[in-house]
Every structure is written in structure tokens, then in C-alpha cells.
Design a protein around this motif. Structure first.
Motif, mmCIF file in Angstrom:
data_model
loop_
_atom_site.group_PDB
_atom_site.id
_atom_site.type_symbol
_atom_site.label_atom_id
_atom_site.label_comp_id
_atom_site.label_asym_id
_atom_site.label_seq_id
_atom_site.Cartn_x
_atom_site.Cartn_y
_atom_site.Cartn_z
ATOM 1 N N LYS A 138 0.764 0.069 -1.870
ATOM 2 C CA LYS A 138 -0.692 0.071 -2.088
ATOM 3 C C LYS A 138 -1.210 -1.367 -2.180
ATOM 4 C CE LYS A 138 -0.971 4.545 -4.388
ATOM 5 N NZ LYS A 138 -1.193 5.265 -5.649
ATOM 6 N N ASN A 139 -0.454 -2.219 -2.884
ATOM 7 C CA ASN A 139 -0.845 -3.625 -2.995
ATOM 8 C C ASN A 139 -0.836 -4.299 -1.619
ATOM 9 O OD1 ASN A 139 -1.136 -3.358 -5.747
ATOM 10 N ND2 ASN A 139 0.844 -4.266 -6.234
ATOM 11 N N GLU A 140 0.133 -3.934 -0.784
ATOM 12 C CA GLU A 140 0.199 -4.494 0.579
ATOM 13 C C GLU A 140 -1.056 -4.112 1.360
ATOM 14 O OE1 GLU A 140 2.795 -4.063 4.695
ATOM 15 O OE2 GLU A 140 3.279 -2.802 2.977
ATOM 16 N N ASP A 193 -6.382 -5.534 3.690
ATOM 17 C CA ASP A 193 -7.839 -5.378 3.742
ATOM 18 C C ASP A 193 -8.535 -6.712 3.452
ATOM 19 O OD1 ASP A 193 -7.541 -2.699 4.356
ATOM 20 O OD2 ASP A 193 -7.890 -2.000 2.293
ATOM 21 N N LYS A 194 -8.020 -7.414 2.440
ATOM 22 C CA LYS A 194 -8.589 -8.725 2.110
ATOM 23 C C LYS A 194 -8.374 -9.706 3.255
ATOM 24 C CE LYS A 194 -8.089 -8.318 -2.912
ATOM 25 N NZ LYS A 194 -7.422 -8.872 -4.109
ATOM 26 N N LEU A 195 -7.223 -9.615 3.909
ATOM 27 C CA LEU A 195 -6.915 -10.467 5.058
ATOM 28 C C LEU A 195 -7.933 -10.233 6.167
ATOM 29 C CD1 LEU A 195 -5.088 -12.248 6.889
ATOM 30 C CD2 LEU A 195 -3.726 -10.204 7.312
ATOM 31 N N LYS A 196 -8.217 -8.977 6.473
ATOM 32 C CA LYS A 196 -9.178 -8.637 7.509
ATOM 33 C C LYS A 196 -10.556 -9.227 7.187
ATOM 34 C CE LYS A 196 -11.442 -4.744 9.684
ATOM 35 N NZ LYS A 196 -11.869 -3.392 9.469
ATOM 36 N N LYS A 197 -10.984 -9.085 5.927
ATOM 37 C CA LYS A 197 -12.295 -9.615 5.524
ATOM 38 C C LYS A 197 -12.327 -11.135 5.633
ATOM 39 C CE LYS A 197 -13.534 -5.848 2.428
ATOM 40 N NZ LYS A 197 -13.755 -5.410 1.057
ATOM 41 N N ALA A 198 -11.227 -11.785 5.241
ATOM 42 C CA ALA A 198 -11.179 -13.248 5.311
ATOM 43 C C ALA A 198 -11.277 -13.715 6.765
ATOM 44 C CB ALA A 198 -9.899 -13.764 4.656
ATOM 45 N N ILE A 199 -10.611 -13.004 7.667
ATOM 46 C CA ILE A 199 -10.675 -13.364 9.086
ATOM 47 C C ILE A 199 -12.100 -13.184 9.597
ATOM 48 C CG2 ILE A 199 -9.920 -12.711 11.409
ATOM 49 C CD1 ILE A 199 -7.183 -12.029 10.170
ATOM 50 N N GLU A 200 -12.731 -12.073 9.226
ATOM 51 C CA GLU A 200 -14.099 -11.809 9.659
ATOM 52 C C GLU A 200 -15.059 -12.881 9.157
ATOM 53 O OE1 GLU A 200 -13.805 -6.899 9.812
ATOM 54 O OE2 GLU A 200 -14.735 -7.880 8.089
ATOM 55 N N GLN A 201 -14.788 -13.438 7.961
ATOM 56 C CA GLN A 201 -15.656 -14.462 7.387
ATOM 57 C C GLN A 201 -15.266 -15.865 7.845
ATOM 58 O OE1 GLN A 201 -15.189 -13.752 3.191
ATOM 59 N NE2 GLN A 201 -16.492 -11.931 3.209
ATOM 60 N N GLY A 202 -14.203 -15.978 8.636
ATOM 61 C CA GLY A 202 -13.775 -17.279 9.130
ATOM 62 C C GLY A 202 -13.023 -18.086 8.082
ATOM 63 N N ASN A 203 -12.584 -17.491 7.014
ATOM 64 C CA ASN A 203 -11.844 -18.160 5.936
ATOM 65 C C ASN A 203 -10.350 -18.105 6.257
ATOM 66 O OD1 ASN A 203 -10.702 -19.059 3.589
ATOM 67 N ND2 ASN A 203 -11.629 -17.510 2.263
ATOM 68 N N MET A 204 -9.879 -19.030 7.074
ATOM 69 C CA MET A 204 -8.491 -18.998 7.529
ATOM 70 C C MET A 204 -7.503 -19.362 6.418
ATOM 71 S SD MET A 204 -8.849 -17.645 10.324
ATOM 72 C CE MET A 204 -7.175 -17.595 10.862
ATOM 73 N N GLY A 236 -7.867 -18.618 3.204
ATOM 74 C CA GLY A 236 -7.762 -17.377 2.436
ATOM 75 C C GLY A 236 -6.977 -16.322 3.200
ATOM 76 N N ALA A 237 -7.201 -16.240 4.522
ATOM 77 C CA ALA A 237 -6.484 -15.273 5.348
ATOM 78 C C ALA A 237 -4.984 -15.523 5.288
ATOM 79 C CB ALA A 237 -6.975 -15.349 6.794
ATOM 80 N N ARG A 238 -4.596 -16.789 5.334
ATOM 81 C CA ARG A 238 -3.171 -17.146 5.288
ATOM 82 C C ARG A 238 -2.563 -16.708 3.946
ATOM 83 N NH1 ARG A 238 -0.821 -20.197 8.768
ATOM 84 N NH2 ARG A 238 -2.790 -21.075 9.456
ATOM 85 N N ILE A 239 -3.287 -16.925 2.866
ATOM 86 C CA ILE A 239 -2.797 -16.541 1.534
ATOM 87 C C ILE A 239 -2.651 -15.021 1.446
ATOM 88 C CG2 ILE A 239 -3.414 -16.445 -0.919
ATOM 89 C CD1 ILE A 239 -4.701 -19.245 -0.507
ATOM 90 N N TYR A 240 -3.659 -14.275 1.919
ATOM 91 C CA TYR A 240 -3.596 -12.809 1.873
ATOM 92 C C TYR A 240 -2.453 -12.278 2.750
ATOM 93 C CZ TYR A 240 -8.105 -12.986 -0.516
ATOM 94 O OH TYR A 240 -9.112 -13.236 -1.405
ATOM 95 N N ALA A 241 -2.225 -12.922 3.888
ATOM 96 C CA ALA A 241 -1.125 -12.503 4.768
ATOM 97 C C ALA A 241 0.218 -12.699 4.070
ATOM 98 C CB ALA A 241 -1.165 -13.288 6.081
ATOM 99 N N GLN A 242 0.376 -13.843 3.401
ATOM 100 C CA GLN A 242 1.621 -14.089 2.663
ATOM 101 C C GLN A 242 1.809 -13.059 1.551
ATOM 102 O OE1 GLN A 242 1.042 -18.134 1.439
ATOM 103 N NE2 GLN A 242 1.807 -18.990 3.365
ATOM 104 N N ASN A 243 0.714 -12.749 0.844
ATOM 105 C CA ASN A 243 0.783 -11.752 -0.225
ATOM 106 C C ASN A 243 1.180 -10.375 0.319
ATOM 107 O OD1 ASN A 243 0.020 -13.681 -2.093
ATOM 108 N ND2 ASN A 243 -2.101 -12.999 -2.207
#
Length: 179
Positions: A11-13, A18-29, A31-38
């Protein structure tokens, strides 16, 4: 316990993806990298919990086998005492009877061992058909543009494993009825 932790990690994954997708949509690379690692860490943690649960199940089966072996050993000890008495008396009929009992105990032990071994194998074998597993792996790889670096093998079919288990269960039940 481990299985619950695995579900929680899954569930955490999903949350991290979901957070990764939102970060990509907002152009926050960053943050996206951190969410992907998580997300990757949570997935690995989930798999580790599943492996641990499988090992715990295997240990429990081995303990159960040891308990059964102890009872068989006790039966064998009493048979050996009977053999000693029969040998002293040199009553061939008694000796034959005791030897038959001894052989039955070994047959029972073999059937129980095979049954427990198959039960242990089933706890670590996937119950999902191999074709579905292979298809899902291919779909995920295609969605993310990944190349499969391994050949996917097939797992023995569930029907074959089920037939073997049924046969062993039937033999075990017959042995129980004899005693």
C-alpha cells in the motif's frame, strides 16, 4: 504478521507511485526521484516480508515433521524391544509379525515424509498459473519500456501438484485406517 507487513508495504508503494506521478506532472523532478526511491524501497521491503513469511512457514512444517518423527521413533523402539524378546524365544512366527510391523512403520514414515515435503513445497510455490505471471511481467516491462533480462521459465502446473497431493493424502488416510 509478516504477511500483514507485506500488504502494508505494498500500500505504501502504491502511495509513493501516486506521489511520483503527481511530481512528474508538476515538473518536480527532484521530488519525483525521491518518491521513486521510496516506492522501490517499499516494494523490496514487501518482498522481504513475503520471503520471511515463507521461511517461517517452512520452519513450522519442519518442526511438525520432527514431532511426527519422534512418535515414529517411539513406536520403533517398542517394536525393537518386541524383536529382542522374540529373538530370545526364537519364535519365528512372532519374529515375522514384529518384522511386518517394523516394515509398516517405515512405509508410514515414508508416506508422511513425502506428504510433509509436498506440503512444504506448496507453501513456497506460486498458486497463480505461470502463463498469467509471465503475461503480467511482460505487460509491466512493456509499460515502462524495460527489456526482460531473464528467460521466463514455467512452473509445474497446479493440476499436477494437486493430483500428487491427492494421491499422497489418500495413502496417508489408508495408513491411518490400518492403525
Amino acid at each position: 504478521m509478516e504477511k500483514k507487513q507485506s500488504v502494508k508495504s505494498q500500500k505504501n508503494e502504491k502511495t509513493q507511485k501516486d506521489k511520483l506521478k503527481k511530481a512528474i506532472e508538476q515538473g518536480n523532478m527532484d521530488g519525483a526521484r525521491i518518491y521513486a526511491q521510496n516506492a522501490i524501497r517499499e516494494k523490496n521491503q514487501s518482498l522481504n516480508y513475503l520471503r520471511l513469511a515463507s521461511r517461517v512457514d517452512a520452519v513450522a512444517s519442519r518442526v511438525e515433521t520432527a514431532i511426527r518423527m519422534k512418535s515414529v521413533t517411539g513406536s520403533m523402539a517398542s517394536i525393537v524391544k518386541s524383536m529382542e524378546k522374540s529373538m530370545r524365544d526364537m519364535d519365528l512366527e512372532k519374529i515375522t509379525h514384529v518384522m511386518d510391523q517394523f516394515e509398516r512403520q517405515f512405509e508410514d514414515l515414508d508416506v508422511q515424509s513425502v506428504y510433509v515435503e509436498n506440503a512444504m513445497n506448496q507453501t513456497t510455490t506460486l498458486s497463480t498459473p505461470a502463463e498469467q505471471v509471465d503475461l503480467l511481467i511482460s505487460q509491466v516491462a512493456d509499460e515502462h519500456g524495460l527489456a526482460l533480462g531473464m528467460q521466463m521459465g514455467s512452473v509445474p502446473s497446479e493440476k499436477v501438484q494437486h493430483a500428487e497431493t491427492d494421491e499422497l493424502t489418500e495413502r496417508l488416510n489408508r495408513l491411518k485406517q490400518k492403525n
